[in-house]
Design a protein around this motif. Structure first.
Motif, PDB file in Angstrom:
ATOM      1  N   GLU A   1       0.815  -1.216   0.000  1.00 37.11           N
ATOM      2  CA  GLU A   1       0.000   0.000   0.000  1.00 37.11           C
ATOM      3  C   GLU A   1       0.845   1.262   0.000  1.00 37.11           C
ATOM      4  N   ASP A   2       2.082   1.179   0.470  1.00 36.73           N
ATOM      5  CA  ASP A   2       2.946   2.368   0.507  1.00 36.73           C
ATOM      6  C   ASP A   2       4.317   2.033  -0.069  1.00 36.73           C
ATOM      7  N   PRO A   3       4.448   2.099  -1.393  1.00 38.01           N
ATOM      8  CA  PRO A   3       5.727   1.771  -2.012  1.00 38.01           C
ATOM      9  C   PRO A   3       6.858   2.727  -1.621  1.00 38.01           C
ATOM     10  N   THR A   4       6.527   3.917  -1.089  1.00 36.82           N
ATOM     11  CA  THR A   4       7.564   4.863  -0.662  1.00 36.82           C
ATOM     12  C   THR A   4       8.100   4.519   0.725  1.00 36.82           C
ATOM     13  N   LYS A   5       7.428   3.610   1.423  1.00 33.61           N
ATOM     14  CA  LYS A   5       7.807   3.191   2.783  1.00 33.61           C
ATOM     15  C   LYS A   5       8.039   4.400   3.696  1.00 33.61           C
ATOM     16  N   THR A   6       7.054   5.293   3.725  1.00 28.49           N
ATOM     17  CA  THR A   6       7.124   6.494   4.549  1.00 28.49           C
ATOM     18  C   THR A   6       6.593   6.203   5.949  1.00 28.49           C
TER      19      THR A   6
ATOM     20  N   VAL B   1       4.620   6.763   9.127  1.00 32.69           N
ATOM     21  CA  VAL B   1       3.407   7.556   9.344  1.00 32.69           C
ATOM     22  C   VAL B   1       3.609   8.644  10.397  1.00 32.69           C
ATOM     23  N   PHE B   2       4.636   8.531  11.211  1.00 29.70           N
ATOM     24  CA  PHE B   2       4.844   9.492  12.291  1.00 29.70           C
ATOM     25  C   PHE B   2       5.805  10.615  11.902  1.00 29.70           C
ATOM     26  N   CYS B   3       7.028  10.275  11.528  1.00 29.50           N
ATOM     27  CA  CYS B   3       8.023  11.309  11.218  1.00 29.50           C
ATOM     28  C   CYS B   3       7.986  11.707   9.747  1.00 29.50           C
ATOM     29  N   GLN B   4       7.214  10.971   8.942  1.00 32.51           N
ATOM     30  CA  GLN B   4       7.013  11.289   7.529  1.00 32.51           C
ATOM     31  C   GLN B   4       8.280  11.215   6.691  1.00 32.51           C
ATOM     32  N   ARG B   5       9.291  10.459   7.152  1.00 28.31           N
ATOM     33  CA  ARG B   5      10.519  10.318   6.360  1.00 28.31           C
ATOM     34  C   ARG B   5      10.353   9.176   5.370  1.00 28.31           C
ATOM     35  N   PRO B   6      10.417   9.462   4.066  1.00 28.90           N
ATOM     36  CA  PRO B   6      10.293   8.413   3.056  1.00 28.90           C
ATOM     37  C   PRO B   6      11.432   7.404   3.167  1.00 28.90           C
ATOM     38  N   GLY B   7      11.119   6.160   2.864  1.00 26.19           N
ATOM     39  CA  GLY B   7      12.130   5.108   2.845  1.00 26.19           C
ATOM     40  C   GLY B   7      12.499   4.540   4.203  1.00 26.19           C
ATOM     41  N   THR B   8      11.892   5.035   5.272  1.00 24.78           N
ATOM     42  CA  THR B   8      12.253   4.561   6.616  1.00 24.78           C
ATOM     43  C   THR B   8      11.213   3.626   7.226  1.00 24.78           C
ATOM     44  N   GLY B   9      10.036   3.543   6.628  1.00 30.61           N
ATOM     45  CA  GLY B   9       8.959   2.713   7.173  1.00 30.61           C
ATOM     46  C   GLY B   9       9.230   1.235   6.973  1.00 30.61           C
TER      47      GLY B   9
ATOM     48  N   GLN C   1       0.097  -0.017   9.881  1.00 31.25           N
ATOM     49  CA  GLN C   1       0.715   1.193   9.343  1.00 31.25           C
ATOM     50  C   GLN C   1       2.219   1.010   9.358  1.00 31.25           C
ATOM     51  N   LEU C   2       2.920   1.704   8.474  1.00 28.49           N
ATOM     52  CA  LEU C   2       4.373   1.599   8.422  1.00 28.49           C
ATOM     53  C   LEU C   2       5.015   2.632   9.343  1.00 28.49           C
ATOM     54  N   ALA C   3       5.992   2.195  10.100  1.00 29.13           N
ATOM     55  CA  ALA C   3       6.730   3.072  11.007  1.00 29.13           C
ATOM     56  C   ALA C   3       8.214   2.768  10.882  1.00 29.13           C
ATOM     57  N   CYS C   4       9.031   3.751  11.236  1.00 24.02           N
ATOM     58  CA  CYS C   4      10.481   3.554  11.177  1.00 24.02           C
ATOM     59  C   CYS C   4      10.980   2.847  12.439  1.00 24.02           C
ATOM     60  N   ARG C   5      12.247   2.462  12.406  1.00 17.92           N
ATOM     61  CA  ARG C   5      12.853   1.733  13.530  1.00 17.92           C
ATOM     62  C   ARG C   5      12.923   2.560  14.805  1.00 17.92           C
ATOM     63  N   HIS C   6      12.828   3.859  14.696  1.00 18.20           N
ATOM     64  CA  HIS C   6      12.818   4.693  15.895  1.00 18.20           C
ATOM     65  C   HIS C   6      11.388   4.914  16.397  1.00 18.20           C
ATOM     66  N   CYS C   7      10.513   5.341  15.507  1.00 18.55           N
ATOM     67  CA  CYS C   7       9.158   5.726  15.921  1.00 18.55           C
ATOM     68  C   CYS C   7       8.343   4.559  16.476  1.00 18.55           C
ATOM     69  N   ASN C   8       8.469   3.372  15.907  1.00 19.14           N
ATOM     70  CA  ASN C   8       7.675   2.242  16.382  1.00 19.14           C
ATOM     71  C   ASN C   8       7.977   1.920  17.853  1.00 19.14           C
TER      72      ASN C   8
END
Length: 128
Positions: free
Chosen positions: A46-51, A53-61, A82-89
């Motif tokens: 669903e999110d090929p940019t892997k953004t 959802v919290f910090c909105q940084r593309p490629g980090t989700g 939802q996709l989250a980065c290694r920090h935000c999750n």
């Protein structure tokens, strides 16, 4: 524009997760469970940019997160993924938004969008 107005405007453009957590009817068949492989694959598709959802940084989700935490009964359906980065999750824990920004993040934290979102979720769930 206050936080609620920001959230309403943003929610129209955001993923289905915000709508779900804010009160759409939920299937509760997999409450408190981990996501299965199929749900994870669908979330990434669903999110090929892997953004994140919290910090909105593309490629980090890189992690599939429970929008409504599984420790509080959040289910393992795609509507709660939802996709989250290694920090935000992990920073989110069993809350709704991360407690701290990722290293190197510039700007206000939590963002007005996240503050408004957290406030509405807490109100809708009867949290303080």
């Amino acid at each position: 524009m206050d936080g609620v107005e920001i959230l309403k405007e943003t929610a129209l453009q955001e993923s289905r997760i915000f709508k779900r957590v804010l009160g759409e009817s939920a299937r509760r068949t997999k409450a408190g469970k981990a996501f299965g492989k199929g749900v994870k694959e669908e979330a990434f598709a669903e999110d090929p940019t892997k953004t994140c959802v919290f910090c909105q940084r593309p490629g980090t989700g890189s992690q599939v997160d429970h929008a409504y935490p599984k420790s509080l009964g959040g289910d393992a359906e795609i509507g709660n993924a939802q996709l989250a980065c290694r920090h935000c999750n992990p920073s989110k824990g069993n809350g709704i938004v991360p407690k701290s920004p990722p290293p190197g993040y510039k700007g206000q934290w939590p963002t007005p969008r996240l503050k408004a979102f957290e406030k509405l979720v807490k109100k809708s769930r009867g949290w303080k």
